[in-house]
Design a protein around this motif. Structure first.
Motif, PDB file in Angstrom:
ATOM      1  N   LEU A  48       8.727  -1.374  15.704  1.00  0.00           N
ATOM      2  CA  LEU A  48       8.493   0.060  15.858  1.00  0.00           C
ATOM      3  C   LEU A  48       8.357   0.763  14.512  1.00  0.00           C
ATOM      4  O   LEU A  48       9.143   0.549  13.598  1.00  0.00           O
ATOM      5  CB  LEU A  48       9.647   0.698  16.631  1.00  0.00           C
ATOM      6  CG  LEU A  48       9.826   0.277  18.090  1.00  0.00           C
ATOM      7  CD1 LEU A  48      11.103   0.879  18.661  1.00  0.00           C
ATOM      8  CD2 LEU A  48       8.616   0.722  18.912  1.00  0.00           C
ATOM      9  N   GLN A  49       7.351   1.623  14.423  1.00  0.00           N
ATOM     10  CA  GLN A  49       7.194   2.539  13.303  1.00  0.00           C
ATOM     11  C   GLN A  49       6.892   3.903  13.894  1.00  0.00           C
ATOM     12  O   GLN A  49       5.796   4.159  14.385  1.00  0.00           O
ATOM     13  CB  GLN A  49       6.071   2.113  12.363  1.00  0.00           C
ATOM     14  CG  GLN A  49       5.936   3.018  11.147  1.00  0.00           C
ATOM     15  CD  GLN A  49       4.827   2.590  10.204  1.00  0.00           C
ATOM     16  OE1 GLN A  49       3.909   1.882  10.585  1.00  0.00           O
ATOM     17  NE2 GLN A  49       4.916   3.028   8.952  1.00  0.00           N
ATOM     18  N   PRO A  52       5.015   7.839   9.508  1.00  0.00           N
ATOM     19  CA  PRO A  52       4.568   7.166   8.281  1.00  0.00           C
ATOM     20  C   PRO A  52       5.666   6.941   7.252  1.00  0.00           C
ATOM     21  O   PRO A  52       5.601   5.977   6.485  1.00  0.00           O
ATOM     22  CB  PRO A  52       3.486   8.125   7.748  1.00  0.00           C
ATOM     23  CG  PRO A  52       2.976   8.836   8.947  1.00  0.00           C
ATOM     24  CD  PRO A  52       4.177   9.012   9.833  1.00  0.00           C
ATOM     25  N   ASP A  53       6.676   7.821   7.211  1.00  0.00           N
ATOM     26  CA  ASP A  53       7.741   7.673   6.220  1.00  0.00           C
ATOM     27  C   ASP A  53       8.702   6.526   6.531  1.00  0.00           C
ATOM     28  O   ASP A  53       9.462   6.103   5.651  1.00  0.00           O
ATOM     29  CB  ASP A  53       8.563   8.964   6.113  1.00  0.00           C
ATOM     30  CG  ASP A  53       7.818  10.068   5.379  1.00  0.00           C
ATOM     31  OD1 ASP A  53       6.845   9.742   4.671  1.00  0.00           O
ATOM     32  OD2 ASP A  53       8.198  11.235   5.521  1.00  0.00           O
ATOM     33  N   ALA A  54       8.697   6.051   7.762  1.00  0.00           N
ATOM     34  CA  ALA A  54       9.594   4.971   8.176  1.00  0.00           C
ATOM     35  C   ALA A  54       8.832   3.659   8.278  1.00  0.00           C
ATOM     36  O   ALA A  54       7.600   3.643   8.381  1.00  0.00           O
ATOM     37  CB  ALA A  54      10.238   5.310   9.516  1.00  0.00           C
ATOM     38  N   SER A  55       9.565   2.566   8.261  1.00  0.00           N
ATOM     39  CA  SER A  55       8.958   1.235   8.378  1.00  0.00           C
ATOM     40  C   SER A  55       9.680   0.434   9.445  1.00  0.00           C
ATOM     41  O   SER A  55      10.869   0.650   9.708  1.00  0.00           O
ATOM     42  CB  SER A  55       9.034   0.484   7.042  1.00  0.00           C
ATOM     43  OG  SER A  55       8.284   1.150   6.043  1.00  0.00           O
ATOM     44  N   PRO A  56       8.985  -0.519  10.061  1.00  0.00           N
ATOM     45  CA  PRO A  56       9.635  -1.369  11.071  1.00  0.00           C
ATOM     46  C   PRO A  56      10.722  -2.255  10.466  1.00  0.00           C
ATOM     47  O   PRO A  56      10.638  -2.644   9.292  1.00  0.00           O
ATOM     48  CB  PRO A  56       8.473  -2.218  11.608  1.00  0.00           C
ATOM     49  CG  PRO A  56       7.220  -1.500  11.208  1.00  0.00           C
ATOM     50  CD  PRO A  56       7.554  -0.815   9.916  1.00  0.00           C
ATOM     51  N   THR A  57      11.703  -2.598  11.272  1.00  0.00           N
ATOM     52  CA  THR A  57      12.759  -3.506  10.829  1.00  0.00           C
ATOM     53  C   THR A  57      12.168  -4.809  10.317  1.00  0.00           C
ATOM     54  O   THR A  57      12.592  -5.341   9.278  1.00  0.00           O
ATOM     55  CB  THR A  57      13.731  -3.792  11.991  1.00  0.00           C
ATOM     56  OG1 THR A  57      14.304  -2.556  12.445  1.00  0.00           O
ATOM     57  CG2 THR A  57      14.831  -4.745  11.561  1.00  0.00           C
ATOM     58  N   MET A 105       0.419   2.064   8.747  1.00  0.00           N
ATOM     59  CA  MET A 105      -0.060   1.071   9.696  1.00  0.00           C
ATOM     60  C   MET A 105       0.864  -0.139   9.818  1.00  0.00           C
ATOM     61  O   MET A 105       0.520  -1.126  10.466  1.00  0.00           O
ATOM     62  CB  MET A 105      -1.458   0.584   9.270  1.00  0.00           C
ATOM     63  CG  MET A 105      -2.446   1.700   8.976  1.00  0.00           C
ATOM     64  SD  MET A 105      -2.897   2.627  10.454  1.00  0.00           S
ATOM     65  CE  MET A 105      -4.093   1.511  11.179  1.00  0.00           C
ATOM     66  N   ARG A 106       2.042  -0.068   9.238  1.00  0.00           N
ATOM     67  CA  ARG A 106       2.944  -1.222   9.273  1.00  0.00           C
ATOM     68  C   ARG A 106       3.402  -1.546  10.684  1.00  0.00           C
ATOM     69  O   ARG A 106       3.702  -2.702  10.995  1.00  0.00           O
ATOM     70  CB  ARG A 106       4.162  -0.958   8.374  1.00  0.00           C
ATOM     71  CG  ARG A 106       3.822  -0.928   6.898  1.00  0.00           C
ATOM     72  CD  ARG A 106       4.982  -0.427   6.044  1.00  0.00           C
ATOM     73  NE  ARG A 106       4.610  -0.338   4.629  1.00  0.00           N
ATOM     74  CZ  ARG A 106       5.332   0.258   3.693  1.00  0.00           C
ATOM     75  NH1 ARG A 106       6.502   0.826   4.018  1.00  0.00           N
ATOM     76  NH2 ARG A 106       4.925   0.301   2.447  1.00  0.00           N
ATOM     77  N   GLY A 107       3.456  -0.552  11.555  1.00  0.00           N
ATOM     78  CA  GLY A 107       3.879  -0.797  12.925  1.00  0.00           C
ATOM     79  C   GLY A 107       2.853  -1.532  13.764  1.00  0.00           C
ATOM     80  O   GLY A 107       3.144  -1.907  14.908  1.00  0.00           O
ATOM     81  N   LEU A 108       1.667  -1.767  13.220  1.00  0.00           N
ATOM     82  CA  LEU A 108       0.626  -2.514  13.942  1.00  0.00           C
ATOM     83  C   LEU A 108       0.635  -3.995  13.594  1.00  0.00           C
ATOM     84  O   LEU A 108      -0.184  -4.753  14.116  1.00  0.00           O
ATOM     85  CB  LEU A 108      -0.756  -1.922  13.624  1.00  0.00           C
ATOM     86  CG  LEU A 108      -0.945  -0.454  14.014  1.00  0.00           C
ATOM     87  CD1 LEU A 108      -2.346   0.011  13.640  1.00  0.00           C
ATOM     88  CD2 LEU A 108      -0.699  -0.247  15.503  1.00  0.00           C
ATOM     89  N   LEU A 167      14.245   4.819  17.722  1.00  0.00           N
ATOM     90  CA  LEU A 167      14.913   4.825  19.023  1.00  0.00           C
ATOM     91  C   LEU A 167      15.043   6.233  19.580  1.00  0.00           C
ATOM     92  O   LEU A 167      15.048   6.433  20.803  1.00  0.00           O
ATOM     93  CB  LEU A 167      16.290   4.168  18.911  1.00  0.00           C
ATOM     94  CG  LEU A 167      16.301   2.673  18.569  1.00  0.00           C
ATOM     95  CD1 LEU A 167      17.735   2.162  18.427  1.00  0.00           C
ATOM     96  CD2 LEU A 167      15.551   1.851  19.622  1.00  0.00           C
ATOM     97  N   SER A 168      15.123   7.235  18.684  1.00  0.00           N
ATOM     98  CA  SER A 168      15.234   8.615  19.154  1.00  0.00           C
ATOM     99  C   SER A 168      13.961   9.080  19.854  1.00  0.00           C
ATOM    100  O   SER A 168      13.985  10.060  20.607  1.00  0.00           O
ATOM    101  CB  SER A 168      15.541   9.552  17.981  1.00  0.00           C
ATOM    102  OG  SER A 168      14.388   9.781  17.183  1.00  0.00           O
ATOM    103  N   CYS A 169      12.855   8.402  19.596  1.00  0.00           N
ATOM    104  CA  CYS A 169      11.579   8.765  20.225  1.00  0.00           C
ATOM    105  C   CYS A 169      11.452   8.209  21.641  1.00  0.00           C
ATOM    106  O   CYS A 169      10.503   8.544  22.354  1.00  0.00           O
ATOM    107  CB  CYS A 169      10.417   8.263  19.366  1.00  0.00           C
ATOM    108  SG  CYS A 169      10.338   9.015  17.720  1.00  0.00           S
TER     109      CYS A 169
END
Length: 431
Positions: A48-49, A52-57, A105-108, A167-169
């Motif tokens: 999950l991303q 844009p400011d966040a990155s997937p685990t 685009m890291r979540g893709l 997760l809040s989303c």
């Protein structure tokens, strides 16, 4: 298809290396800690991303591995990258190293899989421990291992804060961990600690040239600063105190806000701190919980912290004021090791909770200290090029590793950022 790696499991040889080499032992502990933090996360969660400011685990797990492969192992004779294409996928912002996959685009990146990334980690860890055991790493590369560990500890905190946002989303409001403890102790009254005008030493000696203890380049050089007389609050602002600010209509009062802050409030529709579901409940890493009125308020932007301070008849401390108050204080508090993963109250005497619980916004812009010099080479991109449009935060949070922090540590984020455990401690002038 994923890239499967034949990686030997940890064995007696690795344990023997750790027993005689403190750097190897520290490397093993920090790397294992990242995997432990990711353990409650499913493969779906790990991709999950949410912005844009966040990155997937998964990306955090891979990028921190890429750091060791790129800046340490690649310097050894005969090393070949695990996968050439991953050099682009997991490069964050190091232009001197090469191109990067677009951050938003890291979540893709469904491939490589989470299993592939964990194999990648194990493979690189085994190679690095072999290099340590055989004495292949000179002093310069050993210093890069230490930098890589400090870098990974930063990403351990980001793993948690980025996942919290993701997760809040989800309308189901799923918990990262269900068993997190709820409330702490009463906060106690906010008091003021006075400091007289003084010339103080701030910052850290340049590592590794002038100091054995690690510090980022942005913390140096250590220098003298004139700090006028001031008073600082003995604890951070609580959720209950911030609720009074909300109920007083502060989010509708333009007079309290910096111009950019008021524009952001209007455009984004801010009405309360990020993750507050209403005035009684908030989303946390433990799912939806009742708000603890005594706990330090978190997930505030710089604009909100500044507006609250103005509403309270105070101001935010400068970073030099904050550091003066913290000098000599033990780095103790509510860190990630406590397992709470949420700010909690801590009653006591004197200035407290300077470390842990919430990062504390300061009024200082993230700018170079007098005489600042970035590190040589590509790692010189680590901090220096971000010294514009950012505000300094101090102290660490409930998601920070304890051993990563010190009084001179300068965190930084843009003033609109809210998804970190960022709070506020008040200060005021003394005539």
């Amino acid at each position: 298809m994923g890239t499967r790696l034949a990686t030997p499991p940890a064995d007696a040889r690795e344990a023997a290396v750790c027993a005689v080499d403190p750097l190897a032992a520290r490397h093993a502990a920090v790397r294992e800690r990242s995997v432990e933090l990711a353990a409650p996360v499913s493969a779906e969660d790990a991709m999950l991303q949410s912005m844009p400011d966040a990155s997937p685990t998964k990306w955090h797990l891979a990028h921190t591995t890429w750091f060791f492969e790129t800046f340490v192992l690649s310097q050894l004779r005969g090393h070949r990258p695990v996968d050439e294409t991953w050099q682009v996928l997991f490069n964050s912002y190091y232009q001197a190293v090469g191109p990067q996959h677009a951050r938003p685009m890291r979540g893709l990146l469904s491939r490589p899989s989470l299993a592939d990334v964990l194999d990648y980690r194990a493979h690189v860890d085994a190679s690095l421990h072999d290099a340590l055991a055989s004495g292949q790493l000179d002093d310069a590369l050993r210093l890069r291992v230490e930098l890589g560990l400090q870098h990974e500890q930063q990403h351990q905190e980001l793993m948690l804060t980025d996942l919290l946002h993701a997760l809040s989303c989800n309308p189901l409001l799923p918990a990262y961990r269900d068993e997190l403890p709820a409330h702490g102790a009463p906060a106690g009254a906010m008091r003021w600690q006075r400091f007289d005008e003084a010339i103080v030493e701030v910052g850290a000696a340049a590592w590794p040239h002038a100091a054995r203890e690690f510090a980022f380049d942005s913390e140096s050089p250590r220098h003298r600063a004139l700090v006028a007389a001031f008073a600082i609050a003995t604890r951070p602002v609580t959720c209950g105190e911030y609720l009074e600010f909300v109920r007083d209509g502060a989010y509708r009062n333009a007079a309290l806000w910096l111009s950019d802050g008021w524009t952001r409030v209007q455009a984004a529709g801010w009405q309360r701190p990020l993750y507050w579901l209403d005035e009684e409940h908030a989303f946390t890493l433990g799912g939806a919980r009742e708000i603890d009125a005594d706990a330090p308020v978190a997930h505030l932007s710089y604009y909100e912290a500044d507006a609250f301070a103005r509403w309270a008849g105070a101001r935010l401390p400068t970073e030099h004021e904050w550091e003066r108050a913290a000098q000599g204080a033990a780095v103790e508090g509510n860190f990630v090791e406590s397992g709470r993963l949420a700010p909690t109250a801590n009653a006591g005497d004197g200035v407290r909770q300077l470390f842990g619980d919430v990062w504390e916004w300061t009024s200082s812009a993230f700018l170079p200290y007098p005489g600042y010099r970035p590190w040589d080479g590509a790692i010189g991109e680590y901090n220096g090029k971000f010294m514009v449009g950012q505000q300094v935060l101090r102290g660490g949070s409930c998601a920070s590793p304890r051993g990563h922090l010190r009084a001179s540590y300068r965190n930084f984020f843009p003033p609109h950022a809210r998804w970190q455990f960022s709070g506020v401690r008040l200060a005021k002038d003394i005539a």
